[in-house]
Design a protein around this motif. Structure first.
Motif, PDB file in Angstrom:
ATOM      1  N   ASP A 148      46.761  10.064  45.406  1.00 41.78           N
ATOM      2  CA  ASP A 148      46.220  11.274  44.762  1.00 41.78           C
ATOM      3  C   ASP A 148      47.267  11.823  43.783  1.00 41.78           C
ATOM      4  N   PRO A 149      47.230  11.369  42.513  1.00 41.16           N
ATOM      5  CA  PRO A 149      48.274  11.777  41.567  1.00 41.16           C
ATOM      6  C   PRO A 149      48.251  13.273  41.254  1.00 41.16           C
ATOM      7  N   ASP A 150      47.060  13.888  41.240  1.00 42.98           N
ATOM      8  CA  ASP A 150      46.987  15.319  40.915  1.00 42.98           C
ATOM      9  C   ASP A 150      47.698  16.158  41.977  1.00 42.98           C
ATOM     10  N   ALA A 151      47.394  15.865  43.244  1.00 43.36           N
ATOM     11  CA  ALA A 151      48.038  16.610  44.322  1.00 43.36           C
ATOM     12  C   ALA A 151      49.539  16.348  44.345  1.00 43.36           C
ATOM     13  N   ALA A 152      49.914  15.085  44.105  1.00 41.32           N
ATOM     14  CA  ALA A 152      51.341  14.735  44.136  1.00 41.32           C
ATOM     15  C   ALA A 152      52.101  15.490  43.053  1.00 41.32           C
ATOM     16  N   LEU A 153      51.522  15.571  41.847  1.00 39.59           N
ATOM     17  CA  LEU A 153      52.191  16.307  40.774  1.00 39.59           C
ATOM     18  C   LEU A 153      52.302  17.796  41.117  1.00 39.59           C
ATOM     19  N   TYR A 154      51.280  18.339  41.748  1.00 38.88           N
ATOM     20  CA  TYR A 154      51.307  19.757  42.123  1.00 38.88           C
ATOM     21  C   TYR A 154      52.452  20.045  43.084  1.00 38.88           C
ATOM     22  N   TRP A 155      52.540  19.228  44.147  1.00 38.20           N
ATOM     23  CA  TRP A 155      53.586  19.485  45.147  1.00 38.20           C
ATOM     24  C   TRP A 155      54.978  19.213  44.586  1.00 38.20           C
ATOM     25  N   LEU A 156      55.086  18.221  43.697  1.00 42.51           N
ATOM     26  CA  LEU A 156      56.370  17.972  43.046  1.00 42.51           C
ATOM     27  C   LEU A 156      56.800  19.188  42.228  1.00 42.51           C
ATOM     28  N   ALA A 157      55.840  19.734  41.444  1.00 43.42           N
ATOM     29  CA  ALA A 157      56.158  20.902  40.612  1.00 43.42           C
ATOM     30  C   ALA A 157      56.495  22.112  41.471  1.00 43.42           C
ATOM     31  N   ARG A 158      55.825  22.271  42.589  1.00 46.20           N
ATOM     32  CA  ARG A 158      56.129  23.380  43.501  1.00 46.20           C
ATOM     33  C   ARG A 158      57.581  23.300  43.970  1.00 46.20           C
ATOM     34  N   MET A 159      58.037  22.109  44.276  1.00 41.59           N
ATOM     35  CA  MET A 159      59.406  21.959  44.784  1.00 41.59           C
ATOM     36  C   MET A 159      60.423  22.206  43.677  1.00 41.59           C
ATOM     37  N   PHE A 160      60.115  21.736  42.451  1.00 44.08           N
ATOM     38  CA  PHE A 160      61.005  22.033  41.340  1.00 44.08           C
ATOM     39  C   PHE A 160      61.072  23.549  41.122  1.00 44.08           C
ATOM     40  N   ALA A 161      59.902  24.203  41.201  1.00 46.43           N
ATOM     41  CA  ALA A 161      59.851  25.651  40.972  1.00 46.43           C
ATOM     42  C   ALA A 161      60.637  26.417  42.027  1.00 46.43           C
ATOM     43  N   ALA A 162      60.722  25.871  43.223  1.00 43.75           N
ATOM     44  CA  ALA A 162      61.443  26.539  44.304  1.00 43.75           C
ATOM     45  C   ALA A 162      62.949  26.300  44.224  1.00 43.75           C
ATOM     46  N   GLY A 163      63.370  25.512  43.221  1.00 42.46           N
ATOM     47  CA  GLY A 163      64.800  25.273  43.052  1.00 42.46           C
ATOM     48  C   GLY A 163      65.334  24.115  43.876  1.00 42.46           C
ATOM     49  N   GLU A 164      64.457  23.198  44.260  1.00 44.03           N
ATOM     50  CA  GLU A 164      64.901  22.044  45.047  1.00 44.03           C
ATOM     51  C   GLU A 164      65.869  21.182  44.233  1.00 44.03           C
TER      52      GLU A 164
ATOM     53  N   GLU B 192      61.571  25.134  57.463  1.00 43.24           N
ATOM     54  CA  GLU B 192      60.245  24.560  57.704  1.00 43.24           C
ATOM     55  C   GLU B 192      59.432  24.412  56.424  1.00 43.24           C
ATOM     56  N   GLU B 193      59.440  25.429  55.556  1.00 43.60           N
ATOM     57  CA  GLU B 193      58.621  25.346  54.342  1.00 43.60           C
ATOM     58  C   GLU B 193      59.108  24.228  53.429  1.00 43.60           C
ATOM     59  N   HIS B 194      60.414  24.055  53.385  1.00 45.07           N
ATOM     60  CA  HIS B 194      61.000  22.951  52.607  1.00 45.07           C
ATOM     61  C   HIS B 194      60.408  21.623  53.069  1.00 45.07           C
ATOM     62  N   TYR B 195      60.359  21.408  54.365  1.00 42.17           N
ATOM     63  CA  TYR B 195      59.850  20.141  54.875  1.00 42.17           C
ATOM     64  C   TYR B 195      58.333  20.052  54.802  1.00 42.17           C
ATOM     65  N   ASN B 196      57.654  21.199  54.843  1.00 43.14           N
ATOM     66  CA  ASN B 196      56.202  21.188  54.638  1.00 43.14           C
ATOM     67  C   ASN B 196      55.855  20.685  53.242  1.00 43.14           C
ATOM     68  N   LEU B 197      56.630  21.126  52.253  1.00 37.05           N
ATOM     69  CA  LEU B 197      56.352  20.731  50.872  1.00 37.05           C
ATOM     70  C   LEU B 197      56.628  19.242  50.643  1.00 37.05           C
ATOM     71  N   ILE B 198      57.764  18.736  51.135  1.00 41.23           N
ATOM     72  CA  ILE B 198      58.065  17.322  50.916  1.00 41.23           C
ATOM     73  C   ILE B 198      57.083  16.448  51.685  1.00 41.23           C
ATOM     74  N   SER B 199      56.607  16.934  52.831  1.00 47.96           N
ATOM     75  CA  SER B 199      55.593  16.200  53.582  1.00 47.96           C
ATOM     76  C   SER B 199      54.296  16.119  52.786  1.00 47.96           C
ATOM     77  N   ALA B 200      53.932  17.238  52.143  1.00 51.27           N
ATOM     78  CA  ALA B 200      52.704  17.244  51.342  1.00 51.27           C
ATOM     79  C   ALA B 200      52.819  16.295  50.156  1.00 51.27           C
ATOM     80  N   LEU B 201      53.985  16.253  49.522  1.00 53.47           N
ATOM     81  CA  LEU B 201      54.193  15.338  48.396  1.00 53.47           C
ATOM     82  C   LEU B 201      54.074  13.886  48.855  1.00 53.47           C
ATOM     83  N   HIS B 202      54.756  13.557  49.943  1.00 54.66           N
ATOM     84  CA  HIS B 202      54.762  12.171  50.418  1.00 54.66           C
ATOM     85  C   HIS B 202      53.353  11.718  50.808  1.00 54.66           C
ATOM     86  N   LYS B 203      52.626  12.566  51.493  1.00 59.84           N
ATOM     87  CA  LYS B 203      51.293  12.178  51.961  1.00 59.84           C
ATOM     88  C   LYS B 203      50.285  12.111  50.815  1.00 59.84           C
ATOM     89  N   SER B 204      50.512  12.878  49.775  1.00 59.79           N
ATOM     90  CA  SER B 204      49.646  12.789  48.603  1.00 59.79           C
ATOM     91  C   SER B 204      49.864  11.465  47.881  1.00 59.79           C
TER      92      SER B 204
END
Length: 464
Positions: free
Chosen positions: A291-307, A274-286
């Motif tokens: 909203d480039p700032d939010a999109a970069l944040y969620w992208l970096a979060r996913m990289f940090a999680a080892g996606e 679920e958390e995996h899909y929550n993050l990609i959903s947040a990236l897509h909707k940003s």
């Protein structure tokens, strides 16, 4: 006793005399088999061939009087329109022995065995109809084996195929057969047949004392795409569901139960991630919300999680086609380049390329017009019958196809004023449909203007 009783039994061969054609079917047989028409009067559909005075009807009626009038034929049509049923009715009506082959299972050895038996029957003035289901699956050598017997009239061949005979039947055999084209059954006709099956106590479901809503039967018919066998199978499943204890013993088929019976596949996410899909959903909707700032944040979060970087690249490409579309068509190329960079450099070096793509998508003009249009088309296909391609849009590389008027009425757009021909390219039942509605965003504004130009050109020709 049939003359074919001496032919070895096996899964590839089914034979019986028309004099012993069964008029009742075992209760355990599938509903489609139990409801199979037994006479021309019961047969539904194909009025263009079997209506009063129509070619195949006349041929069958003449053969009932004259043993030499019925020739070999190919029945060409989609699944579930009654090709096998029609062949059996022809044998019964013309009092011929009926030999049934499956092209999937039979070989030259079985063909020769049947030909010998047919020749013996002919010596005793008994006619043989050889029905070959899926004849397009026979190879050239197998089809060649029929030729001498068809030419001498030892057998009357009836082949059934869902494929174009021009391409699948050898020319020597095709030239000795008449081709009859069977059409898909209309949804209205299938609904009538389903209603009859629900009420028929002798062969159908009437003994179950079921009731069925009209919209439920219409739903089953719409999913069948003109295939009556498929509709009967779905109705049988719906009947079983209506009799289950959790159906509260209502014995009633409503639209909800029919929907369950058609068993449409529903794709769902794995809830364990679920958390995996929550993050990609947040990236897509940003990205969608620019909203480039939010999109970069969620992208970096996913990289940090080892996606997996390639998973992210695929999703970013999806964003380009879903949310940016033709408003900025270059976005797709940019995202594909980012995917190549990720693949070439790996992570973390390639992460920046994906970050650039995400920021560009955020700032690009947005349009989901193609996404919406394609979804509407998919829904149209799911809810309506599969219409045949209009004749004027079909190619006609063979003589048979030309005789069937393939390509007749086609107009070559390059020879037309404005490069637009006054010609409908959708099936008649969908004429006038409009799916793609461009926005006024980015480059799509120019596409909207071009569509209006095309509309005016076409309208002017129609008025003229």
């Amino acid at each position: 006793m049939s003359l074919f009783d001496g032919v070895p039994d096996g899964p590839t061969l089914a034979t019986h005399s028309s004099k012993s054609l069964p008029h009742t079917v075992a209760g355990g047989a599938p509903l489609a088999e139990r409801m199979r028409p037994r006479t021309l009067e019961e047969y539904s559909g194909q009025e263009h061939l079997l209506g009063p005075g129509k070619p195949l009807r006349v041929q069958i009626e003449r053969d009932a009087q004259d043993a030499q009038s019925l020739g070999s034929m190919i029945l060409w049509g989609p699944p579930g329109v009654g090709k096998t049923t029609l062949a059996k009715i022809i044998a019964d009506t013309t009092k011929a022995n009926f030999v049934e082959f499956s092209a999937v299972m039979s070989g030259i050895k079985e063909i020769k065995q049947v030909m010998v038996a047919a020749a013996q029957a002919a010596e005793m003035h008994s006619r043989t109809i050889l029905f070959v289901d899926e004849i397009h699956r026979f190879n050239k050598a197998q089809q060649d084996a029929f030729l001498p017997y068809v030419e001498r009239g030892t057998i009357r061949l009836i082949g059934a195929t869902t494929e174009n005979p021009s391409f699948e039947i050898i020319s020597a055999l095709l030239s000795r057969c008449r081709v009859y084209v069977l059409q898909p059954l209309s949804e209205e006709r299938i609904v009538l047949l389903l209603r009859k099956a629900v009420e028929d106590k002798e062969r159908g479901l009437g003994a179950m004392e079921l009731t069925a809503d009209d919209d439920a039967l219409a739903l089953i018919a719409s999913y069948s795409s003109g295939d009556c066998r498929s509709a009967y199978n779905t109705l049988e499943v719906a009947a079983q569901l209506a009799l289950e204890p959790n159906a509260a013993g209502t014995k009633h088929i409503d639209k909800a139960l029919a929907t369950e019976a058609v068993q449409q596949r529903v794709l769902m996410y794995d809830k364990s991630g679920e958390e995996h899909y929550n993050l990609i959903s947040a990236l897509h909707k940003s990205v969608r919300n620019s909203d480039p700032d939010a999109a970069l944040y969620w992208l970096a979060r996913m990289f940090a999680a080892g996606e997996d970087p390639l998973y992210l690249a695929r999703r970013v490409v999806r964003m380009a086609v879903e949310d940016i579309g033709l408003a900025a068509p270059e976005a797709l190329n940019l995202c594909l380049s980012a995917k190549e960079a990720i693949d070439f450099l790996g992570s973390p070096e390639g992460d920046l390329a994906l970050a650039e793509a995400v920021v560009y998508l955020c700032l690009a003009p947005k349009s989901n017009a193609v996404y919406t249009a394609y979804g509407a088309v998919q829904q149209e296909i799911e809810q309506t019958r599969q219409e045949p391609v209009p004749l004027h849009l079909r190619n006609a590389p063979t003589r048979l196809m030309k005789e069937l008027e393939y390509g007749k009425g086609y107009r070559y757009a390059h020879d037309e004023k404005g490069k637009v021909a006054e010609m409908d390219c959708l099936p008649d039942s969908l004429k006038g449909r409009s799916y793609y509605k461009p926005t006024q965003e980015g480059r799509e504004k120019a596409l909207a203007q071009r569509m209006e130009e095309i509309r005016k050109i076409r309208s002017g020709k129609h008025t003229g």
